[in-house]
Design a protein around this motif. Sequence first.
Motif, PDB file in Angstrom:
ATOM      1  N   ALA A 123       1.217  -0.595  -0.016  1.00 36.07           N
ATOM      2  CA  ALA A 123       0.204  -0.246  -0.333  1.00 36.07           C
ATOM      3  C   ALA A 123       0.409   1.060  -0.137  1.00 36.07           C
ATOM      4  O   ALA A 123       1.686   1.152   0.318  1.00 36.07           O
ATOM      5  CB  ALA A 123      -0.678   0.341   0.771  1.00 36.07           C
ATOM      6  N   ALA A 154      -4.197   0.590  -1.733  1.00 37.71           N
ATOM      7  CA  ALA A 154      -4.292  -0.527  -1.344  1.00 37.71           C
ATOM      8  C   ALA A 154      -3.765  -1.572  -3.028  1.00 37.71           C
ATOM      9  O   ALA A 154      -4.474  -2.182  -3.323  1.00 37.71           O
ATOM     10  CB  ALA A 154      -4.684  -1.187  -0.649  1.00 37.71           C
ATOM     11  N   LEU A 199      -3.261   1.532   7.515  1.00 40.45           N
ATOM     12  CA  LEU A 199      -3.066   1.194   6.807  1.00 40.45           C
ATOM     13  C   LEU A 199      -4.413  -0.014   7.444  1.00 40.45           C
ATOM     14  O   LEU A 199      -4.736  -0.584   6.163  1.00 40.45           O
ATOM     15  CB  LEU A 199      -1.639   0.377   7.617  1.00 40.45           C
ATOM     16  N   LEU A 203      -6.805  -1.114   4.457  1.00 38.36           N
ATOM     17  CA  LEU A 203      -7.433  -2.597   4.010  1.00 38.36           C
ATOM     18  C   LEU A 203      -8.545  -3.351   4.142  1.00 38.36           C
ATOM     19  O   LEU A 203      -8.517  -3.917   3.599  1.00 38.36           O
ATOM     20  CB  LEU A 203      -5.280  -3.470   4.532  1.00 38.36           C
TER      21      LEU A 203
END
Length: 505
Positions: A123, A154, A199, A203
Amino acid sequence: MPDIEEQSVADRHLEVEQKYDAAADFVLPELDGLPGVASVAEPEVHELHAGYFDTADLRLAAQGITLRRRRGGSDAGWHLKMPAGPDSRHELRAPLGRPRVVPARLAALVAAYTRGEELRPVATLETRRTVVRLLGADGSMLVEVADDLVTGRAGTDAEPERWREIEVELGSGPPALLKAAGKRLRKGGARRATSSSKLGRLLGDAVVPSQAAAARVVARSRIADATWNGKGPAVTTGEVVLAYLAAQVDAVLAFDPKARLAEDDAVHRMRVAVRRLRSALRSYRPVLDVARTSPLGPELRWLAAVLGEVRDREVLRMRFAEAPAFVLEDLERQERSAYRRMNASLKDGRYFALLDELDRLIVDPPLTLAGERKARKELPGLVTRAWARMAKEYSTIKSANDPDLARHETRKAAKRARYAAELTVPVLGVEAKRLVKDAKRIQEVLGGYQDGVIAMEHLEAASRRTQVPAEAFTLGVLYGREECEAEAARELLPTTWSQTLGPSF
C-alpha cells in the motif's frame, strides 16, 4: 548492554497516541488552556509519502504491525511499529536506505511472523499533515496534534481512498493531557477512529487473522469464559492443555523481537515459555497423541539451549558485578557471541519450522480419549504423577554416587511439577496454586545451589588466568561468598522439602 546487530536500529521509542476520524469540514479547535499547556506553537505543514510493506497474505497487518518507508517530515526513514498496549506501540526506525529493500535489522524483528516469506509493497499513503505542538513552560513538547488529509492506495491498480484523521501523540506531557486534548477534539466534532492505524483502515477486510492466531484466541478464551460451577469450569482436559500451550506460543512470539533487541529479561522470559511448552507436552503426554508431539521435544530443547546460552552469560555478568575488569570483559564478549548465535538461530528455517508445528498443534490438536474427559476428573491424577516423579528424584540424592547430578535432576523434576500444576490452576484453583508455590520453592533452593556451583567453576577458571594479587584476592573473596551461598542452599533443601505437603486431591 550487548552490542549486537539487531540492536543497532537507529532509533526506538514508545509511541502513545490516540486517533480520531474527522469530516472534511472539521475545524481544529483552539488547544490552548489545556492543563499544563503554556503555549501552542505555530502550525507546520508537511507532505508525507509512505510505502507499506508486508507479506502477500498480510501477516504483519493481522498482528497490528506496520512496516513502512516514509519520505518527508522530520522523521523520514523506515518505521516499524509493534503493539505495546492500549493506544501505544513500540516504534523502531532506520535510515531511508533503498526504496524496496527492507533493512535486515527490521525484517529480523518480525521474522517470527513472516517466517521466510517475502516482504513486499502492499500500500501507499500520501498525507498532507498539519502539525500543532502544545508546549510546556520550559518549551518542551507536551503533545503533538497532527491533522492529516490522507490519500491511500492498496496496491498499484486500486482506486484511491481519501479521508481525514487527527492524531494526538503524547510527548513529555502526562497521560491526562492526552485525554484532555481528545475531549476538546470530540467536543469539536471529531470521533475516536475505528482503526488503530491508517494502513488498517485502508486494507479493511483484507486483513484476516491467521488460522493459527485465531485458534490460539479460541483456545485461551474457552478457559477464560468457562462457567464455574463450584468445582471448576466445565471444560475438557484437552481444552485446558491447549489453552496453556496457546498462551506459551503467544509468549514466544511476543518476546521474540524483544529478545533480538536484548531488552531486559526478554531472553529469560522467552526461554521460560519454551520450557513450559516442552514440560506440558511431557507431563500431559496421555492427553495428546505422542506421534505428533514427540518430534517437538528435541526442537524445543534445541531452542531452549540457544536461549539458555545467552541467559547463562547474562546471569553470570550480573552476578559478578564486583569481579575484576578482565572477568567482566570476558563475560561480555561471551554474551555478545551468544547473542549473535541466538539471532542467527532465530533466522534459521529450523526455528520457523518449529513455530509452524506449534501452530499446527493448536489448529489441529491430536487429542486422545483422555483429552476428551472432564478436566476436573482427569487433571488431579496427571499432576500427582508429575509430583511423584519429583519425589522419586529427591529420594535418590542421599544415596547417589553423584549427589550434585541427583540435585540437578530433582530441580528439573521440580520445574516440571511446577508447570504441570500451573496448567491446572483454572480448574483446580487454590490446591493447584499451593502445589505451584511448593514446587517453585524446591526449584529455587536447588537453583541457588546449582548457580553457586557454576559460579565457583567460573571464578576458579578466572583465578588461573591472573597473576595480579589484587585480582586474585577479589576472585577469592567472590569464590568464598558463592561457596557459602551454595552451602546454605544445600542445607536448606531438607527443611524446604519437609514443608511441602504434596497433592491432596
